[in-house]
Design a protein around this motif. Sequence first.
Motif, short mmCIF file in Angstrom:
data_model
loop_
_atom_site.label_atom_id
_atom_site.label_comp_id
_atom_site.label_asym_id
_atom_site.label_seq_id
_atom_site.Cartn_x
_atom_site.Cartn_y
_atom_site.Cartn_z
N LYS A 259 7.46 32.97 -12.54
CA LYS A 259 6.84 34.53 -12.63
C LYS A 259 8.09 35.44 -12.67
CE LYS A 259 2.80 33.31 -10.11
NZ LYS A 259 1.57 33.42 -9.09
N LEU A 260 7.90 36.30 -13.58
CA LEU A 260 8.97 37.52 -13.64
C LEU A 260 8.91 38.35 -12.44
CD1 LEU A 260 8.47 38.53 -17.43
CD2 LEU A 260 9.96 36.82 -16.40
N THR A 261 7.80 38.65 -11.95
CA THR A 261 7.70 39.52 -10.52
C THR A 261 8.28 38.57 -9.57
OG1 THR A 261 5.52 38.54 -10.21
CG2 THR A 261 5.43 40.45 -11.41
N ASP A 262 8.08 37.40 -9.20
CA ASP A 262 8.77 36.62 -8.28
C ASP A 262 10.34 36.69 -8.16
OD1 ASP A 262 6.33 35.88 -7.23
OD2 ASP A 262 6.22 34.05 -7.98
N SER A 263 10.77 36.58 -9.35
CA SER A 263 12.34 36.65 -9.41
C SER A 263 12.95 38.22 -9.84
CB SER A 263 12.71 36.03 -10.71
OG SER A 263 12.19 36.54 -12.04
N GLN A 264 11.92 39.29 -9.51
CA GLN A 264 12.41 40.67 -9.71
C GLN A 264 13.15 40.70 -11.15
OE1 GLN A 264 14.61 41.38 -6.06
NE2 GLN A 264 12.71 42.52 -5.26
N PHE A 265 12.65 40.21 -12.04
CA PHE A 265 13.25 40.18 -13.23
C PHE A 265 13.41 41.66 -13.92
CE2 PHE A 265 12.93 40.49 -18.17
CZ PHE A 265 13.76 39.48 -18.34
N PHE A 266 12.30 42.41 -13.91
CA PHE A 266 12.28 43.81 -14.35
C PHE A 266 13.39 44.67 -13.54
CE2 PHE A 266 8.35 42.05 -16.19
CZ PHE A 266 8.80 42.15 -17.42
N GLU A 267 13.43 44.45 -12.27
CA GLU A 267 14.17 45.38 -11.49
C GLU A 267 15.60 45.01 -11.73
OE1 GLU A 267 11.42 43.52 -10.46
OE2 GLU A 267 10.12 44.93 -9.45
N LEU A 268 15.93 43.80 -11.84
CA LEU A 268 17.35 43.38 -12.02
C LEU A 268 17.75 43.90 -13.49
CD1 LEU A 268 17.47 39.86 -10.92
CD2 LEU A 268 18.51 41.70 -9.90
N LYS A 269 16.76 43.84 -14.53
CA LYS A 269 16.95 44.32 -15.93
C LYS A 269 17.26 45.88 -16.06
CE LYS A 269 15.25 44.04 -20.68
NZ LYS A 269 16.35 43.41 -21.04
N LYS A 270 16.76 46.66 -15.03
CA LYS A 270 16.82 48.04 -14.95
C LYS A 270 18.09 48.44 -14.14
CE LYS A 270 13.57 51.34 -13.71
NZ LYS A 270 12.73 52.20 -12.74
N TYR A 271 18.31 47.47 -13.33
CA TYR A 271 19.59 47.82 -12.55
C TYR A 271 20.81 47.71 -13.36
CZ TYR A 271 23.49 47.10 -9.13
OH TYR A 271 24.64 47.18 -8.33
N THR A 272 20.69 46.60 -14.34
CA THR A 272 21.71 46.16 -15.23
C THR A 272 22.14 47.45 -16.18
OG1 THR A 272 21.35 43.77 -15.03
CG2 THR A 272 22.58 44.67 -16.94
N ALA A 273 20.91 47.86 -16.57
CA ALA A 273 20.78 48.94 -17.45
C ALA A 273 21.61 50.22 -17.13
CB ALA A 273 19.60 49.33 -18.18
N LEU A 274 21.05 50.42 -15.74
CA LEU A 274 22.01 51.55 -15.13
C LEU A 274 23.24 51.45 -14.94
CD1 LEU A 274 19.24 52.55 -12.36
CD2 LEU A 274 19.86 53.71 -14.49
N GLN A 275 23.92 50.19 -14.76
CA GLN A 275 25.40 49.96 -14.52
C GLN A 275 25.80 50.09 -15.86
OE1 GLN A 275 24.99 45.54 -13.10
NE2 GLN A 275 26.25 46.59 -11.36
#
Length: 408
Positions: A259-275
Motif C-alpha cells: 500500500k502506497l499510504t502505508d509506506s508514505q509513498f506520496f509524502e516521500l515523493k513530495k519531500y524529494t521534489a522539495l529537496q
Amino acid sequence: MWNWLKRLFKNEGVDMTSPTLLQWLGIDPDTPRDKLSEATYFACLKILAESLGKLPLKMYQNTEKGIVKSDKMDLYNILKLRPNPYMTSAVFWSTVEMNRNHYGNAYVWCRFIGPQLKDLWIMPSQDVTVIVDDQGVLGTKDKIWYRYNDRHTGKLYTFSSDEVMHFKTSSTFDGLIGMPVRDILKATVDGALESQNFMNNLYKTGLTGKAVLEYTGDLNQEARDRLVKGFEQFANGSKNAGKIIPVPLGMKLVPLNIKLTDSQFFELKKYTALQIASAFGIKPNQINDYEKSSYASAEAQNLAFYVDTLLYILKQYEEEITYKILSSQLINQGFFFKFNVNVILRADIKTQMDSLSTAVQNGIMTPNEARDYLDMPADDYGNNLMANGNYIPLSMLGVNYGAKGGEG
C-alpha cells in the motif's frame, strides 16, 4: 531420493539483488536513467532558463549626470535582438542557462572581426575542456584556454579566454569549473526517477498489486514462463480490473499488498521534489506546491526567488558579458550591461500606478520616465521633474512667522 523430494516441494524464489525482484516491486532495472525525465528536475531547469530568457538585457553608461541608456546601438542590438542568425535573444540566453544548470558550465564563443563583435555562438558544454597553461606553452603563463572538439567534423579548436564567455554554477571549488546540480544530488534524483518508474508500472498493470504464485513441484523455465503468462492475461491491465482469476488445482495465488499510504509513498515523493527544488533555489509555489501558500505568501516567494536565486545568477552574467564583450576603453568610459528585472517584479496595475504617481509627484521621476515604464510614448512637456510647491527645506521652518531659519 532426497534430491527428488527437494525438487518436488521446491518453491521458486529470487535473491534480494536479483533484477526479477525489482520487476516484482514495479521497478524496471533497464529503464534509462535520464535526469531530464524527472519532472521536478526538468521543471527547475525550465523555470531558471525561462526566467533568464524573458529578462531584457540593457546597455547603460555611467556618466557625470548618472546612469543613462547607451548609444552604442550596433553592439547593443547583437545582444538585445539576435546574438546569431539562428537564435533570438530570449532563446539564446535561456539555452545558455539550461546548459549552465544541467552541465554545470555554459560556454559562448564571441566572434570578433577586428575590434567589432559580429555574433555569439553557444558551444556544447560536454565538448569543451578548460585548460590552464601553467607552463606558458601557448603563450602567456597561467592563461586559461578553452578547447572545443567539434563532434560533427572531428576538428579541434582552441580559444583564448578573451573569446569565450564562461558561465558556471555557484557550486565550484576552484572558481574555474562549476559542478552540475544533478551530480551533487545524484542519489536524490535517482530516487525520484525510481519512484516515477514505480508509478508508471502501476499504471501499466491497471493499478493492480503484484502477487506470488505458490506451487508444488518442479517446472522448467519454459513451463514457468508459460504459466506466468497465462495468469498475467487475466490479472494485468485496466481491462482486467475486477475480473475473476482462475487458479489451477494445487496452486495458490497470494497477493502482495504493497500500500502506497502505508509506506508514505506520496509524502516521500513530495519531500524529494522539495529537496531538488531547494538545491536549484526554486520556491515551493513555483513547482505547484501551494499546501502552505496563500496569494500574499506566493508574492513574497516570488520576491525571495529574485533575491535568493536570480540576483546571483544575473550578477554573474552581467559581469561576464561586460568584461568579455566591451573593450577596456568602453569599460573605462562607464559602459556596462544589466538585465531589467522590472518585468518580473511588476505588481498589479493599481499598485504600479500608485507607485509611479508618488514618484512623479515627489520629483523622483519625470512624467516621461513613468510613461516609458508603462510602454507609453513621451510627451513634449513631460521631461521636467515636479514637486509639491508647499514643500520647503527644514532650514526655512518658521521663516513665515518671523523666526530665523532653523529656530523654533
